[in-house]
Design a protein around this motif. Structure first.
Motif, PDB file in Angstrom:
ATOM      1  N   SER A 232     -90.470 -41.699  34.848  1.00 45.04           N
ATOM      2  CA  SER A 232     -90.276 -42.999  34.216  1.00 45.04           C
ATOM      3  C   SER A 232     -88.832 -43.474  34.362  1.00 45.04           C
ATOM      4  N   ILE A 233     -87.914 -42.520  34.594  1.00 54.35           N
ATOM      5  CA  ILE A 233     -86.506 -42.873  34.776  1.00 54.35           C
ATOM      6  C   ILE A 233     -86.174 -42.934  36.266  1.00 54.35           C
ATOM      7  N   GLU A 234     -86.620 -41.926  36.995  1.00 52.87           N
ATOM      8  CA  GLU A 234     -86.349 -41.873  38.432  1.00 52.87           C
ATOM      9  C   GLU A 234     -87.524 -42.511  39.180  1.00 52.87           C
ATOM     10  N   SER A 235     -87.283 -43.679  39.751  1.00 49.78           N
ATOM     11  CA  SER A 235     -88.368 -44.414  40.392  1.00 49.78           C
ATOM     12  C   SER A 235     -88.609 -43.972  41.826  1.00 49.78           C
ATOM     13  N   VAL A 236     -87.649 -43.253  42.438  1.00 49.94           N
ATOM     14  CA  VAL A 236     -87.780 -42.825  43.818  1.00 49.94           C
ATOM     15  C   VAL A 236     -88.397 -41.428  43.851  1.00 49.94           C
ATOM     16  N   PHE A 237     -89.426 -41.267  44.640  1.00 49.28           N
ATOM     17  CA  PHE A 237     -90.099 -39.981  44.704  1.00 49.28           C
ATOM     18  C   PHE A 237     -89.341 -39.014  45.602  1.00 49.28           C
ATOM     19  N   ALA A 238     -89.618 -37.719  45.436  1.00 50.82           N
ATOM     20  CA  ALA A 238     -88.856 -36.680  46.117  1.00 50.82           C
ATOM     21  C   ALA A 238     -89.304 -36.454  47.555  1.00 50.82           C
ATOM     22  N   SER A 239     -90.499 -36.871  47.904  1.00 56.51           N
ATOM     23  CA  SER A 239     -91.065 -36.508  49.199  1.00 56.51           C
ATOM     24  C   SER A 239     -90.193 -36.940  50.368  1.00 56.51           C
ATOM     25  N   ALA A 240     -89.616 -38.151  50.295  1.00 61.26           N
ATOM     26  CA  ALA A 240     -88.766 -38.624  51.390  1.00 61.26           C
ATOM     27  C   ALA A 240     -87.587 -37.689  51.602  1.00 61.26           C
ATOM     28  N   LEU A 265     -96.844 -34.126  46.290  1.00 60.66           N
ATOM     29  CA  LEU A 265     -95.898 -33.883  47.371  1.00 60.66           C
ATOM     30  C   LEU A 265     -96.466 -34.362  48.703  1.00 60.66           C
ATOM     31  N   GLU A 266     -95.639 -35.120  49.434  1.00 61.24           N
ATOM     32  CA  GLU A 266     -96.034 -35.617  50.743  1.00 61.24           C
ATOM     33  C   GLU A 266     -95.080 -35.078  51.801  1.00 61.24           C
ATOM     34  N   VAL A 267     -95.502 -34.049  52.509  1.00 67.03           N
ATOM     35  CA  VAL A 267     -94.719 -33.475  53.604  1.00 67.03           C
ATOM     36  C   VAL A 267     -95.486 -33.734  54.893  1.00 67.03           C
ATOM     37  N   TYR A 268     -94.816 -34.379  55.839  1.00 72.92           N
ATOM     38  CA  TYR A 268     -95.499 -34.767  57.072  1.00 72.92           C
ATOM     39  C   TYR A 268     -95.554 -33.629  58.090  1.00 72.92           C
ATOM     40  N   GLN A 269     -94.542 -32.761  58.054  1.00 72.24           N
ATOM     41  CA  GLN A 269     -94.553 -31.643  59.002  1.00 72.24           C
ATOM     42  C   GLN A 269     -93.669 -30.518  58.473  1.00 72.24           C
ATOM     43  N   PHE A 270     -94.222 -29.322  58.455  1.00 72.34           N
ATOM     44  CA  PHE A 270     -93.429 -28.144  58.115  1.00 72.34           C
ATOM     45  C   PHE A 270     -92.803 -27.589  59.394  1.00 72.34           C
ATOM     46  N   PRO A 271     -91.631 -26.956  59.275  1.00 70.90           N
ATOM     47  CA  PRO A 271     -91.018 -26.355  60.467  1.00 70.90           C
ATOM     48  C   PRO A 271     -91.962 -25.359  61.120  1.00 70.90           C
ATOM     49  N   TYR A 280     -95.927 -24.726  44.913  1.00 74.51           N
ATOM     50  CA  TYR A 280     -96.242 -24.768  43.488  1.00 74.51           C
ATOM     51  C   TYR A 280     -96.315 -26.238  43.075  1.00 74.51           C
ATOM     52  N   CYS A 281     -97.217 -26.989  43.672  1.00 78.89           N
ATOM     53  CA  CYS A 281     -97.245 -28.419  43.408  1.00 78.89           C
ATOM     54  C   CYS A 281     -98.548 -29.018  43.926  1.00 78.89           C
ATOM     55  N   LEU A 282     -98.853 -30.202  43.398  1.00 76.24           N
ATOM     56  CA  LEU A 282    -100.002 -30.956  43.866  1.00 76.24           C
ATOM     57  C   LEU A 282     -99.692 -31.496  45.258  1.00 76.24           C
ATOM     58  N   CYS A 283    -100.596 -31.286  46.207  1.00 76.40           N
ATOM     59  CA  CYS A 283    -100.359 -31.664  47.596  1.00 76.40           C
ATOM     60  C   CYS A 283    -101.161 -32.904  47.970  1.00 76.40           C
ATOM     61  N   ALA A 284    -100.456 -33.875  48.553  1.00 74.59           N
ATOM     62  CA  ALA A 284    -101.116 -35.068  49.061  1.00 74.59           C
ATOM     63  C   ALA A 284    -101.849 -34.749  50.355  1.00 74.59           C
ATOM     64  N   LEU A 300     -98.299 -16.329  52.438  1.00 77.28           N
ATOM     65  CA  LEU A 300     -98.732 -17.645  51.957  1.00 77.28           C
ATOM     66  C   LEU A 300     -99.046 -17.552  50.477  1.00 77.28           C
ATOM     67  N   PHE A 301     -98.513 -18.510  49.709  1.00 75.19           N
ATOM     68  CA  PHE A 301     -98.835 -18.563  48.278  1.00 75.19           C
ATOM     69  C   PHE A 301     -99.135 -20.007  47.903  1.00 75.19           C
ATOM     70  N   LEU A 302    -100.293 -20.225  47.293  1.00 75.22           N
ATOM     71  CA  LEU A 302    -100.721 -21.550  46.850  1.00 75.22           C
ATOM     72  C   LEU A 302    -100.997 -21.502  45.361  1.00 75.22           C
ATOM     73  N   ASN A 303    -100.302 -22.352  44.604  1.00 80.11           N
ATOM     74  CA  ASN A 303    -100.406 -22.338  43.151  1.00 80.11           C
ATOM     75  C   ASN A 303    -100.728 -23.751  42.649  1.00 80.11           C
ATOM     76  N   TYR A 304    -101.978 -23.978  42.290  1.00 82.05           N
ATOM     77  CA  TYR A 304    -102.443 -25.271  41.797  1.00 82.05           C
ATOM     78  C   TYR A 304    -102.032 -26.408  42.726  1.00 82.05           C
ATOM     79  N   THR A 305    -102.287 -26.229  43.986  1.00 84.92           N
ATOM     80  CA  THR A 305    -102.051 -27.279  44.967  1.00 84.92           C
ATOM     81  C   THR A 305    -103.237 -28.232  45.046  1.00 84.92           C
TER      82      THR A 305
END
Length: 538
Positions: A232-240, A265-271, A280-284, A300-305
């Protein structure tokens, strides 16, 4: 005997690496050559000072030996050996015991341990910037600094001109849960960093991350970022910002991302160089596609993705032959299945939610009983709140029905071990080194019975023993005795070591967790005796 006196140090270190601490202590008294190797490479190389009493004893011993060196003619029960010069690693982490730090103690310790390379001080809210700066001033060879959980520290502790060499050579830096450690911009660089863990509290924090990563992009191999702020305070998302950061790490092998803002989380490409990924996050949807494109993952670890099981099936099919460690915690309603696990033919470490019912345990046993080395469960409940603890019935009966010959560690906290099961564990896990479980006894064993019991595990190194708090019973002196404390200390060291930054196959460890796993699962006496006694050697 004359041949023993001239053994080369390389051969002696090889010999002593197969001994326990008690046997190494006996080596001290053979001759000067063995004394030096035992002290310099084993007994004093890594110091874990678990409480104030241990810290004070260590400082007093080092002060007295220094006094003996400066005044050799003075009568003293201490030798003049400079034990502090042998120390390469100091761990002063607060783990629930009584530990009080101040500038005077830390300055004395740093003065004696001037060859220090690794400094771990976790979860100390006493720690101040000036104190850390004094350590850096006296220990110019530091290459590994872990200050996670020290909430009042800021980057000013690293800004001193005395720390220029350290900043140039530093390889590992962990400032997770140092809430305001990094300012809005940094003027420092760490060009040799291979492992960086840090926390972002606002969007300006991502600017700092980009600056830090850019300065060490050619060396960075391990990166862990946790971000938490109010959307609500930070309007810019972290994905960029995350995408920009990941474009500038050509050698990155290990990545952990933890989003606590509720955003997707929106990641277009992992290395493509990644061998370990922890989310540890919701994945788009775009992130799911990026995960699908990964190959040759080892961990590999997936936690509530909330990644669908069909997608996870594709990921495991693509990486099954290389995957050696898997962590899966998508909730008890979406457990692992035989179809998901079948492609993972080389799996050696598994952490997951052991849901009620025998099906999953039977699947794991059928596929991995002869191969698995580490087994732990990710549980959604609490073992430290009696009313919330609802253990799974029959789980230990299934686990102990046949031996697991290669298991080196297990940590099961959603089921209780009764007296009948207790004596089945040595046969079921004959080669275990680290064991963690909750014991539920109507009447506690005596100290001698406990010691006799643990002697049934020939390779035992650490114990994470907990009590079932639902059953109030009088416990014996064993729980506060030196025997258990010694093994608990070893278990905590193992639980909190830098598993995330090593190539070894070991249990997947949450890099954002600064507390030992045993902290929330067993009671500790504040005034309990220390797990290690520093003895002056003549």
């Amino acid at each position: 005997m004359s041949q023993l006196a001239t053994f080369p140090h390389e051969l002696l270190t090889k010999i002593m690496s197969h001994l326990n601490n008690g046997d190494i202590l006996n080596c001290v008294y053979i001759n000067r050559n063995w004394n030096y190797v035992a002290c310099a490479y084993f007994l004093y190389r890594n110091l874990r000072l678990a409480n104030t009493r241990t810290l004070n004893a260590c400082l007093d011993m080092m002060d007295q030996t220094a006094l003996k060196r400066n005044s050799p003619g003075q009568q003293s029960e201490y030798s003049g050996r400079n034990y502090g010069a042998y120390v390469k690693c100091v761990d002063l982490s607060y783990d629930g015991s009584n530990m009080v730090l101040d500038e005077y103690k830390l300055t004395r310790l740093a003065t004696h341990c001037h060859n220090l390379e690794i400094l771990n001080i976790r979860n100390s809210h006493d720690l101040r910037d000036k104190w850390v700066a004094e350590i850096l001033k006296r220990c110019p060879h530091l290459i590994h600094i872990n200050l996670s959980g020290c909430g009042f520290l800021t980057s000013r502790c690293l800004e001193s001109t005395n720390a220029v060499k350290i900043r140039q050579n530093l390889q590992v830096l962990n400032t997770i849960f140092c809430y305001r450690f990094w300012p809005t911009s940094v003027h420092m660089t760490f060009p040799s960093l291979t492992d960086l863990k840090l926390q972002v509290m606002d969007m300006s924090g991502f600017t700092v991350v980009r600056q830090l990563v850019a300065a060490c992009s050619n060396s960075l191999q391990s990166l862990a970022i946790i971000w938490r702020y109010r959307l609500s305070i930070e309007s810019v998302f972290a994905s960029a910002s995350i995408n920009q950061i990941l474009q500038n790490v050509p050698k990155l092998k290990r990545l952990a991302l933890d989003c606590q803002t509720g955003e997707s989380l929106e990641v277009y490409q992992f290395p493509t160089t990644l061998v370990e990924l922890q989310l540890y996050c919701l994945c788009a949807k775009v992130t799911v596609t990026a995960v699908e494109n990964l190959r040759n993952l080892k961990r590999l670890f997936l936690n509530y993705t909330f990644i669908s099981q069909s997608t996870i099936q594709q990921v495991l099919d693509a990486n099954g032959r290389t995957l050696e460690a898997l962590g899966y915690n998508e909730g008890s309603g979406r457990p692992l299945t035989k179809a998901l696990l079948a492609p993972c033919v080389n799996l050696r470490s598994l952490q997951t939610t052991l849901a009620p019912g025998p099906s999953l345990i039977n699947v794991i046993a059928d596929l991995y009983r002869q191969r698995l080395e580490h087994l732990s469960n990710k549980w959604e409940g609490h073992t430290y709140i009696p009313s919330a603890f609802k253990p799974i019935e029959g789980l230990w009966e299934l686990l102990t029905s046949s031996p697991w010959p290669r298991i080196r560690s297990f940590d099961i906290v959603n089921a209780v071990v009764t007296k009948d099961i207790l004596y089945k564990l040595p046969e079921a896990f004959p080669n275990v080194e680290y064991l963690g479980f909750i014991v539920s006894l109507e009447q506690d064993l005596s100290p001698d019975e406990w010691i006799s019991y643990f002697s049934l595990f020939p390779n035992l190194k650490g114990i994470g023993l907990r009590q079932d708090l639902r059953i109030p019973y009088h416990v014996s002196e064993f729980w506060n005795g030196r025997y258990l404390k010694k093994f608990q200390s070893a278990y905590q060291d193992w639980s909190m070591n830098e598993q995330y930054s090593t190539e070894n196959i070991c249990p997947i460890r949450n890099p954002f967790d600064t507390w030992p796993q045993t902290m929330i699962l067993h009671t500790m006496s504040r005034d309990s005796p220390s797990s290690t006694t520093i003895q002056p050697l003549q």
